[in-house]
Scaffold this motif. Structure first.
Motif, PDB file in Angstrom:
ATOM      1  N   UNK A 140     -40.394  10.037  37.018  1.00 43.17           N
ATOM      2  CA  UNK A 140     -40.948  11.098  37.866  1.00 43.17           C
ATOM      3  C   UNK A 140     -39.874  12.099  38.252  1.00 43.17           C
ATOM      4  N   UNK A 141     -38.718  11.601  38.630  1.00 43.47           N
ATOM      5  CA  UNK A 141     -37.648  12.490  39.062  1.00 43.47           C
ATOM      6  C   UNK A 141     -37.008  13.230  37.899  1.00 43.47           C
ATOM      7  N   UNK A 142     -37.216  12.736  36.683  1.00 42.69           N
ATOM      8  CA  UNK A 142     -36.690  13.419  35.506  1.00 42.69           C
ATOM      9  C   UNK A 142     -37.763  14.204  34.768  1.00 42.69           C
ATOM     10  N   UNK A 143     -38.964  14.290  35.376  1.00 45.42           N
ATOM     11  CA  UNK A 143     -40.048  15.155  34.882  1.00 45.42           C
ATOM     12  C   UNK A 143     -40.408  14.882  33.427  1.00 45.42           C
ATOM     13  N   UNK A 144     -40.536  13.618  33.053  1.00 50.65           N
ATOM     14  CA  UNK A 144     -40.959  13.299  31.703  1.00 50.65           C
ATOM     15  C   UNK A 144     -42.472  13.167  31.661  1.00 50.65           C
ATOM     16  N   UNK A 145     -43.106  13.999  30.865  1.00 49.61           N
ATOM     17  CA  UNK A 145     -44.555  13.934  30.725  1.00 49.61           C
ATOM     18  C   UNK A 145     -44.931  12.766  29.826  1.00 49.61           C
ATOM     19  N   UNK A 146     -45.960  12.009  30.227  1.00 51.48           N
ATOM     20  CA  UNK A 146     -46.397  10.834  29.473  1.00 51.48           C
ATOM     21  C   UNK A 146     -47.472  11.276  28.496  1.00 51.48           C
ATOM     22  N   UNK A 147     -47.049  11.778  27.353  1.00 45.09           N
ATOM     23  CA  UNK A 147     -47.992  12.328  26.385  1.00 45.09           C
ATOM     24  C   UNK A 147     -47.859  11.585  25.073  1.00 45.09           C
ATOM     25  N   UNK A 148     -48.214  12.270  23.992  1.00 45.21           N
ATOM     26  CA  UNK A 148     -48.210  11.630  22.679  1.00 45.21           C
ATOM     27  C   UNK A 148     -46.812  11.164  22.299  1.00 45.21           C
ATOM     28  N   UNK A 149     -46.772  10.078  21.540  1.00 47.94           N
ATOM     29  CA  UNK A 149     -45.492   9.537  21.108  1.00 47.94           C
ATOM     30  C   UNK A 149     -44.858  10.444  20.071  1.00 47.94           C
ATOM     31  N   UNK A 150     -43.550  10.497  20.064  1.00 48.36           N
ATOM     32  CA  UNK A 150     -42.793  11.154  19.014  1.00 48.36           C
ATOM     33  C   UNK A 150     -41.434  10.483  18.971  1.00 48.36           C
ATOM     34  N   UNK A 151     -40.648  10.820  17.958  1.00 50.30           N
ATOM     35  CA  UNK A 151     -39.341  10.188  17.830  1.00 50.30           C
ATOM     36  C   UNK A 151     -38.411  10.564  18.972  1.00 50.30           C
ATOM     37  N   UNK A 152     -38.739  11.640  19.728  1.00 52.47           N
ATOM     38  CA  UNK A 152     -37.900  12.068  20.842  1.00 52.47           C
ATOM     39  C   UNK A 152     -38.251  11.369  22.141  1.00 52.47           C
ATOM     40  N   UNK A 153     -39.349  10.627  22.173  1.00 51.92           N
ATOM     41  CA  UNK A 153     -39.747   9.944  23.401  1.00 51.92           C
ATOM     42  C   UNK A 153     -38.832   8.768  23.700  1.00 51.92           C
ATOM     43  N   UNK A 154     -38.802   8.387  24.962  1.00 51.55           N
ATOM     44  CA  UNK A 154     -38.055   7.205  25.356  1.00 51.55           C
ATOM     45  C   UNK A 154     -38.781   5.950  24.883  1.00 51.55           C
ATOM     46  N   UNK A 155     -38.059   4.977  24.326  1.00 50.61           N
ATOM     47  CA  UNK A 155     -38.707   3.731  23.904  1.00 50.61           C
ATOM     48  C   UNK A 155     -39.142   2.854  25.070  1.00 50.61           C
ATOM     49  N   UNK A 156     -38.767   3.217  26.284  1.00 50.16           N
ATOM     50  CA  UNK A 156     -39.127   2.424  27.465  1.00 50.16           C
ATOM     51  C   UNK A 156     -39.997   3.201  28.437  1.00 50.16           C
TER      52      UNK A 156
END
Length: 734
Positions: A140-156
């Protein structure tokens, strides 16, 4: 997803609907995890399955706490001992931690093997956040949107929901134990049935009050900061509390099997399909989340008929289907399957360099995830719960023959060995993360003495300077720390800081002053302005705020989303007053363009920039209007993280490069405004970033960007001669 262990026993004479084991709810968990995994892998949407898990977790956990609290009112029970949270806490830890630590250790190893060094620190911090159950706040504090997966997404990234559940379990458990003790003390002279009713009604009233506050907060914050709201525990807690309220106050009706069947069919259909007709990322956990939550409550209620009316009561069709072998089996591995499926997907996409998995690839990923989930449950989760579950079969709720002494001793020995392995593995992982974090945090980037003949940087395009074949500097890892000096000195206001911070650079004793003002895209020019000011005896003052260009927009938003940013509006008003009245520098250096929406339509002068130019013109303050730099992107508009792209072996001229046609308009849009605003002097260094067709990630052996779209200090340093020339042409005294 995790759910507290439920007691497998026959319904007591009171027929409490949350006492007997419900295999149909195991099956519902199986349906939910299937939805979560399939939507993640193929559809890039939120399925509502997580909301089902949260509701079920609240139902089971609060029901378990309620039974414990009611039992503590019996005459022979010591209330002080019953209020001891440690036994329940250790059982909860045995239920949640083994599988989680296993996946975190595996993810850490795969990060070292698969992901570039530029991502190690980010993933490492998320490993710690997940292990300590604050991953949702970290995201939340790092403003990561929980959207479609991609290779740039966090694995966790998916572990945000585990953190919400863990926080809910802990706070609810401590609150329930404190309430149990308080009610016991206050009502100790009353009959046991009265005390038990007091426990039920005090718990229900408390949950109802907190639920109302949480639900109100969720719908309120959705219109203020939805990306944060999505992860916010306070906004999410009403969902498990809804399940908890049903555990306390289960509606009791006549049998009406046909009605329960109809309700169950409708509810299951809603759960399966709601991911298609509700955009969960944009609306959960607000009122739209009532859809999967109420559907889950309906299925729980429809299947409670046997507990209310006895084992001979007919079971509704939906609950019968959910009690089938495969749904129950899938439900039994749902927690481990949830943990495994997302990191496997992300690491696979990273290895393949893809953003989406095909049909066959997705099926294989699901199969591998299910296999790992079964292995994790069979050889990690179950052995560590052997001490309290050896006498019954967990997946069916039926009692099994007790294990032999030798078998039990072997299981306990294995459990001890496994615990040691997990503890050692987690400790090594934590130490490794901290060592790497220290290495990155203390890393020094010193490129001030680079030979300009070997590392011409922007002069390779501006002056056709020769470029010998050399490895680019800074390296993809080092460039992450190649920041403007203002960032290190703290001379830029944060997103939440309402104050104006003024830094002084260049020749601090000079009589002429240039004010650098705006957001981070103005900030990265301080490297050049500081050097120019020192050389030409010009003082440089800074008025900077993250994500806040000088604009008259009355409703500014954060850069990456539509979240209101009122601090920016207030800051701009303060800064403009100072620049045009009190401080009034000899010139202002600021951005006058930015990319069109979507970053692929060239650049423009936004309409809300021109009133700012008018204010400077009216105040007779010259403006050095710098054209904004290229925001790296693919032709389809997806952003490029240049350091990571380079670290993964991407070609700086193709894979990690942008098209000039989509990044920049044919000419500097500021040129058209010169006649309207006296004192406006356009500065355009776009030819330093792009040749006729391409804007590479490395130019003249120098890495251009230190993140997604900010220039590295080293590259800006290579632009000093051209920037100085243009400034002198505009204002000779500079």
């Amino acid at each position: 997803m995790a759910a507290p262990t439920r007691v497998a026993q026959q319904a007591p004479p009171t027929r409490d609907p949350v006492t007997a084991y419900r295999t149909d709810l195991d099956g519902l968990r199986g349906v939910a995890i299937a939805l979560v995994a399939c939507f993640h892998i193929w559809f890039g949407r939120v399925s509502g399955g997580v909301d089902v898990f949260l509701t079920l977790s609240g139902y089971f956990f609060v029901g378990s706490l309620l039974r414990h609290a009611i039992a503590a009112q019996a005459p022979h029970v010591n209330p002080w001992r019953a209020a001891n949270p440690w036994p329940r806490f250790t059982r909860l830890a045995r239920r949640l931690l083994p599988a989680l630590l296993t996946v975190l250790i595996a993810a850490s190893v795969l990060t070292l093997l698969v992901l570039p060094q530029t991502r190690w620190l980010t993933v490492g911090r998320e490993v710690m956040a997940s292990a300590l159950y604050y991953q949702n706040w970290h995201l939340a504090l790092n403003s990561q949107d929980y959207t479609a997966a991609s290779s740039a997404n966090s694995p966790l990234q998916h572990l945000w929901s585990m953190s919400v559940q863990g926080q809910f379990f802990l706070v609810t458990m401590l609150t329930a134990l404190a309430m149990t003790l308080a009610v016991t003390v206050v009502t100790r002279r009353l009959p046991v049935p009265v005390r038990q009713r007091a426990i039920r009604w005090s718990a229900g009233s408390t949950l109802l009050g907190v639920l109302a506050v949480s639900f109100y907060w969720a719908q309120l914050r959705a219109g203020i900061n939805q990306p944060f709201n999505y992860y916010d525990t306070l906004a999410r807690v009403w969902e498990p509390l809804a399940g908890g309220l049903l555990a306390i106050w289960m509606p009791r009706t006549r049998m009406l099997t046909w009605l329960r069947t109809l309700v169950g069919i409708t509810a299951l259909a809603v759960i399966v399909t709601c991911g298609w007709w509700i955009n969960g990322v944009e609306s959960y956990p607000g009122p739209s989340a009532l859809v999967p939550v109420l559907a889950t409550l309906a299925i729980i209620w429809s299947g409670a008929i046997a507990q209310e009316h006895g084992p001979s009561a007919p079971v509704p069709a939906v609950n019968h289907v959910l009690s089938g072998r495969w749904p129950v089996w899938l439900g039994s591995i749902s927690y481990a399957l949830y943990l495994w499926h997302w990191p496997l997907l992300i690491f696979y996409l990273a290895v393949r360099g893809k953003d989406h998995a095909g049909v066959v690839e997705g099926v294989v990923l699901l199969a591998v995830s299910a296999a790992l989930a079964w292995v994790t449950k069979r050889f990690v989760e179950d052995p560590l719960r052997v001490a309290r579950s050896a006498g019954r079969t967990r997946s069916t709720g039926r009692h099994a023959a007790p294990p032999t002494h030798a078998r039990r001793a072997a299981l306990l020995s294995y459990s001890g060995l496994l615990t040691s392995v997990l503890v050692i593995g987690a400790s090594v992982t934590g130490v490794t993360i901290k060592v790497w974090e220290h290495h990155v945090d203390t890393m020094v980037v010193d490129t001030t003495d680079l030979d300009p003949a070997v590392y011409p940087g922007g002069r390779a395009f501006l002056d056709n300077a020769p470029v010998p074949r050399m490895e680019a500097q800074p390296t993809p890892l080092q460039v992450l720390k190649d920041l403007p000096i203002t960032s290190y000195r703290g001379d830029i206001s944060s997103f939440t800081d309402d104050g104006v911070t003024v830094g002084v650079y260049g020749d601090t004793d000079a009589t002429r002053t240039v004010a650098l003002a705006g957001g981070s895209h103005a900030e990265h020019w301080i490297t050049a302005l500081d050097a120019i000011g020192k050389r030409d005896h010009v003082k440089v003052t800074t008025y900077l705020k993250m994500g806040c260009p000088l604009s008259s927009n009355p409703h500014p938003t954060y850069l990456t989303n539509d979240v209101p940013y009122p601090q920016c509006r207030d800051w701009v008003q303060q800064v403009m007053h100072r620049l045009t009245t009190t401080d009034k520098p000899d010139a202002v250096f600021t951005n006058t363009t930015r990319p069109r929406a979507g970053i692929t339509g060239g650049d423009i002068v936004p309409d809300d920039y021109t009133p700012i130019l008018r204010q400077f013109s009216d105040a007779d303050v010259p403006v050095l209007g710098i054209r904004d730099t290229v925001w790296p992107h693919h032709d389809d508009g997806t952003a490029i993280d240049s350091p990571t792209c380079l670290a993964e072996g991407g070609d700086p001229d193709t894979d990690c490069a942008s098209s000039r046609r989509t990044a920049l308009s044919d000419s500097d849009p500021t040129d058209a405004l010169v006649g309207r605003y006296p004192g406006l002097h356009p500065l355009d260094l776009s030819n330093a970033f792009c040749d006729d067709t391409t804007c590479p990630a490395v130019i003249g052996n120098v890495t251009v960007y230190h993140d997604w779209h900010h220039l590295s200090a080293t590259f800006v340093r290579s632009l000093i001669p051209e920037l100085s020339r243009q400034m002198r042409a505009a204002l000779p005294w500079t």
